[in-house]
Design an enzyme around this catalytic site. Structure first.
Site, PDB file in Angstrom:
ATOM      1  N   GLU A 263       0.801  -1.221   0.000  1.00  0.00           N
ATOM      2  CA  GLU A 263       0.000   0.000   0.000  1.00  0.00           C
ATOM      3  C   GLU A 263       0.839   1.279   0.000  1.00  0.00           C
ATOM      4  O   GLU A 263       0.493   2.237   0.701  1.00  0.00           O
ATOM      5  CB  GLU A 263      -0.938  -0.023   1.211  1.00  0.00           C
ATOM      6  N   HIS A 287      -8.074  -4.016  -1.163  1.00  0.00           N
ATOM      7  CA  HIS A 287      -7.323  -4.091   0.091  1.00  0.00           C
ATOM      8  C   HIS A 287      -6.279  -2.972   0.178  1.00  0.00           C
ATOM      9  O   HIS A 287      -6.242  -2.225   1.164  1.00  0.00           O
ATOM     10  CB  HIS A 287      -6.658  -5.467   0.196  1.00  0.00           C
ATOM     11  N   GLU A 288      -5.470  -2.844  -0.853  1.00  0.00           N
ATOM     12  CA  GLU A 288      -4.406  -1.819  -0.803  1.00  0.00           C
ATOM     13  C   GLU A 288      -5.012  -0.414  -0.779  1.00  0.00           C
ATOM     14  O   GLU A 288      -4.506   0.471  -0.092  1.00  0.00           O
ATOM     15  CB  GLU A 288      -3.432  -1.984  -1.968  1.00  0.00           C
ATOM     16  N   HIS A 291      -6.134   0.493   2.671  1.00  0.00           N
ATOM     17  CA  HIS A 291      -5.024   0.929   3.528  1.00  0.00           C
ATOM     18  C   HIS A 291      -4.836   2.452   3.484  1.00  0.00           C
ATOM     19  O   HIS A 291      -4.209   3.014   4.376  1.00  0.00           O
ATOM     20  CB  HIS A 291      -3.712   0.275   3.081  1.00  0.00           C
ATOM     21  N   GLU A 310      -3.714  -4.414   9.409  1.00  0.00           N
ATOM     22  CA  GLU A 310      -4.209  -5.444   8.489  1.00  0.00           C
ATOM     23  C   GLU A 310      -5.609  -5.946   8.824  1.00  0.00           C
ATOM     24  O   GLU A 310      -6.398  -6.215   7.918  1.00  0.00           O
ATOM     25  CB  GLU A 310      -3.214  -6.606   8.398  1.00  0.00           C
ATOM     26  N   ASP A 367       9.305 -10.413   9.740  1.00  0.00           N
ATOM     27  CA  ASP A 367       9.061 -11.242   8.551  1.00  0.00           C
ATOM     28  C   ASP A 367       8.770 -12.690   8.943  1.00  0.00           C
ATOM     29  O   ASP A 367       8.076 -13.407   8.226  1.00  0.00           O
ATOM     30  CB  ASP A 367      10.262 -11.195   7.595  1.00  0.00           C
ATOM     31  N   TYR A 375      -4.417 -10.481   9.944  1.00  0.00           N
ATOM     32  CA  TYR A 375      -5.387 -10.151   8.903  1.00  0.00           C
ATOM     33  C   TYR A 375      -6.775 -10.697   9.246  1.00  0.00           C
ATOM     34  O   TYR A 375      -7.754  -9.968   9.333  1.00  0.00           O
ATOM     35  CB  TYR A 375      -4.964 -10.768   7.557  1.00  0.00           C
TER      36      TYR A 375
HETATM   37  N1  BES Z   1       1.031  -4.408   3.774  1.00  0.00           N
HETATM   38  C1  BES Z   1       0.776  -5.691   3.227  1.00  0.00           C
HETATM   39  C2  BES Z   1       2.018  -6.379   2.735  1.00  0.00           C
HETATM   40  C3  BES Z   1       3.101  -6.536   3.775  1.00  0.00           C
HETATM   41  C4  BES Z   1       2.820  -6.789   5.102  1.00  0.00           C
HETATM   42  C5  BES Z   1       4.411  -6.440   3.382  1.00  0.00           C
HETATM   43  C6  BES Z   1       3.847  -6.918   6.023  1.00  0.00           C
HETATM   44  C7  BES Z   1       5.429  -6.571   4.309  1.00  0.00           C
HETATM   45  C8  BES Z   1       5.146  -6.813   5.627  1.00  0.00           C
HETATM   46  C9  BES Z   1      -0.260  -5.630   2.098  1.00  0.00           C
HETATM   47  O1  BES Z   1      -1.261  -4.701   2.315  1.00  0.00           O
HETATM   48  C10 BES Z   1      -0.949  -6.961   2.044  1.00  0.00           C
HETATM   49  O2  BES Z   1      -1.529  -7.323   3.013  1.00  0.00           O
HETATM   50  N2  BES Z   1      -0.881  -7.658   0.904  1.00  0.00           N
HETATM   51  C11 BES Z   1      -1.544  -8.939   0.727  1.00  0.00           C
HETATM   52  C12 BES Z   1      -2.812  -8.814  -0.072  1.00  0.00           C
HETATM   53  C13 BES Z   1      -4.078  -8.728   0.711  1.00  0.00           C
HETATM   54  C14 BES Z   1      -5.288  -8.824  -0.205  1.00  0.00           C
HETATM   55  C15 BES Z   1      -4.229  -9.645   1.878  1.00  0.00           C
HETATM   56  C16 BES Z   1      -0.599  -9.836  -0.071  1.00  0.00           C
HETATM   57  O3  BES Z   1       0.486  -9.396  -0.412  1.00  0.00           O
HETATM   58  O4  BES Z   1      -0.962 -10.968  -0.327  1.00  0.00           O
HETATM   59 ZN    ZN Z   2      -2.541  -5.181   3.904  1.00  0.00          ZN
END
Ligand code: BES
Ligand code: ZN
Length: 594
Positions: A263, A287-288, A291, A310, A367, A375
């Protein structure tokens, strides 16, 4: 001294960065960025200032008015990196740091031309969340600290640059063959939302305030897939208030991008695996986009409160999807989320502290703590609050929440206190303490029912006993329904069953990667040789961790697929993002021998 964030050397008793002025000179040949950053401190300061760095080569440090600033780099800490302690002389209002990144900076992935669609130009993209901004610039790398920023990015003149900021013009670069792109982000953002990408990029306008960027070979397809984004923005504005960031642009990255979406404000980064050709995966854009309010406007103060980002965003994403596609579509989305939640709880164990919403990640790499729990458990908690007080009252609460905390970074405790003031007694009524602080799933989790869902799961659960959907039924399924059916099939089936599924659902050729990967997980986990070629193709192209983890895990089930995984990783590994490599290596470590 007050260190508020377990993942940063940021000290709240010291000066706070109020603005960043960044100059990046992108060197593809050496895979480094030669950089200069000016941290504006907002007023005269003196004494120690602790910054986060990881793998940065610090050249010179001086005050805004050119006086030398003594500095010392602390020892390398495995998660945090190295503290850069500056000793500011009296009346320092700004500090300038000249430095270089290193080729293995986690935030930066440098791609060879061969890893792009066009095959002619290199590509660079950043991914700073959660704590990788410090590998790109020295900063107070905690979401507690928010700053506007300005940037000047020098790149080869055949390429284009985008950032999580508004465009502010271009000028000729300092050397022949270079160009400098200017950016301005006027609103204060946390460091994890800094983002940069450089490559052979083209853009298509989708509305007066939304545009999609991609490689020229991909941009038309991307413009078609995301044509509905303006309608999504309008829908989100009805729910959450005026869009606060001026423009909403998107960048479709090369396939090694390790996430589905990120996002980055004003410039969402997206995986090209969303380009299914049927707009079936645009919930990731919802989703993005969501955010923009939950996460970017109201931000988790540290990764211990990641569910505030999330959980709220998944809930908000589903409100957008419901407004656009109806209640039935959303019930399916909650079911797909439930499957992800169950997988994460099983992976960590139901008693794992990582199944709490409010976590304590001191000493834990964010990570490695990453999962669907913040989520999906988070979104279920928000949905429970919504159900408890009713939608009308809850929508007013959300608007008040966003209004009260806009452009700030907050903790779970801040949220709970606000909830108690706005909706007295509700926290106790839903047992928020259990939701936030206890492991596993509380018994009062909301249930999302739908007739379609029940029929699909029943059909899938009968598969082992010989139940098969009729051709007419299959033909009527939406992509989400097909996915749910596959998710409820046994993880291992016989070769005849695999052949039946592939022939009747036409799975191996799918462009929808959610369906494709779910199928390959079943088929590869069943040692079904006819899909090995497609597994090879997907794993040598796609770097999205959401797909790599289950596929490499499934390949671990049988000796011959284990060997396939090892061969594949030996060849494809160098092209994966370092975060993806870490995930795969941890998966393969658990393979049995042979
Ligand atoms: N912000 C996250 C991605 C993220 C989280 C990157 C933590 C690094 C550390 C992003 O908004 C996200 O949640 N992406 C999901 C998609 C969503 C529809 C659940 C993905 O990448 O799958
Ligand atoms: Zn997210």
């Amino acid at each position: 001294m007050a260190r508020l964030d377990p993942h940063s050397y940021f000290d709240s008793d010291q000066a706070r960065t109020r603005h960043l002025d960044i100059a990046f000179d992108v060197d593809f040949a050496r895979r480094v960025i030669a950089a200069r950053v000016v941290l504006d401190l907002g007023g005269p300061s003196r004494g120690p200032l602790d910054l986060d760095t990881k793998g940065l080569a610090i050249g010179a440090v001086r005050t805004g008015d050119g006086r030398p600033v003594p500095f010392a780099l602390g020892p390398e800490e495995p998660i945090l990196g190295r503290r850069l302690r500056l000793e500011l002389p009296a009346d320092s209002t700004a500090v300038e740091i000249v430095y270089e990144t290193t080729p293995d900076a986690v935030a930066l992935q440098w791609l060879d031309p061969a890893q792009t669609e066009g095959k002619r130009h290199p590509f660079l993209f950043s991914q700073c969340q959660s704590i990788h901004a410090r590998t790109m610039l020295p900063c107070q790398d905690s979401p507690y600290v928010r700053t506007p920023y300005r940037a000047a990015v020098t790149i080869p003149d055949a390429l284009a640059a985008v950032m999580s900021a508004g465009p502010a013009g271009e000028r000729t670069g300092p050397r022949p063959g270079t160009k400098t792109w200017l950016f301005e982000m006027p609103q204060p953002i946390p460091s994890y939302l800094l983002a940069l990408a450089v490559g052979d990029l083209a853009a298509r306008d989708l509305s007066p305030r939304a545009r999609v960027w991609a490689e020229p070979a991909t941009v038309e397809k991307a413009a078609w897939e995301f044509a509905g984004v303006e309608q999504m923005i309008v829908t989100a504005e009805r729910l959450f208030g005026p869009y606060p960031w001026d423009r909403y642009d998107m960048l479709v990255l090369p396939p090694s991008f390790p996430y589905g979406g990120m996002e980055n404000p004003r410039m969402t980064f997206l995986t090209p695996t969303l380009l299914a050709g049927d707009r079936s995966l645009v919930d990731v854009v919802a989703h993005e986009l969501a955010h923009s309010w939950t996460g970017n406007l109201v931000t988790n103060a540290t990764m211990d409160h990641f569910w505030l980002n999330e959980g709220f965003t998944v809930w908000a994403e589903r409100r957008i999807v419901e407004a656009l596609h109806g209640a039935e579509a959303v019930a399916l989305a909650w079911a797909i989320g439930q499957n992800a939640l169950d997988e994460s709880v099983a992976r960590f164990g139901a008693e794992s502290p990582l199944t709490r919403l409010r976590t304590d990640l001191a000493g834990v790499d964010p990570d490695e703590a990453f999962s669907s729990i913040p989520y999906e458990k988070g979104a279920r908690f928000v949905a429970l609050l919504e159900r408890t007080v009713g939608r009308e009252r809850f929508d007013r609460f959300i608007q008040a929440y966003l209004g009260r905390f806009r452009f700030t970074s907050i903790t779970t405790e801040d949220f709970v206190a606000f909830l108690e003031v706005q909706l007295p007694g509700v926290a106790a009524q839903v047992d928020s303490r259990a939701w936030l602080h206890e492991v596993g799933m509380p018994a009062n989790a909301p249930v999302f029912r739908s007739g379609a869902l029940e029929a699909l799961t029943a059909l899938a659960e009968g598969f082992a006993g010989g139940a098969r959907p009729a051709a007419a039924q299959i033909a009527a399924w939406s992509p989400a329904e097909t996915l749910i059916y596959l998710q409820h099939l046994p993880r291992e089936v016989g070769a005849n069953a695999c052949a039946w599924l592939d022939a009747n659902l036409r799975l191996t050729g799918r462009g929808n990667h959610e369906i494709l990967v779910e199928w390959l997980v079943i088929a590869a986990g069943s040692d079904y040789e006819p899909v090995f070629g497609r597994v090879r193709e997907v794993l040598s192209r796609v770097g999205r961790m959401k797909y790599l983890r289950p596929l490499y895990t499934a390949l671990g089930r049988h000796p011959r697929t284990r060997q396939l995984a090892r061969d594949l990783y030996a060849r494809a590994g160098p092209g994966y993002h370092v975060l993806s490599r870490r995930v795969i290596e941890s998966v393969m470590e658990k393979y049995r021998d042979g």
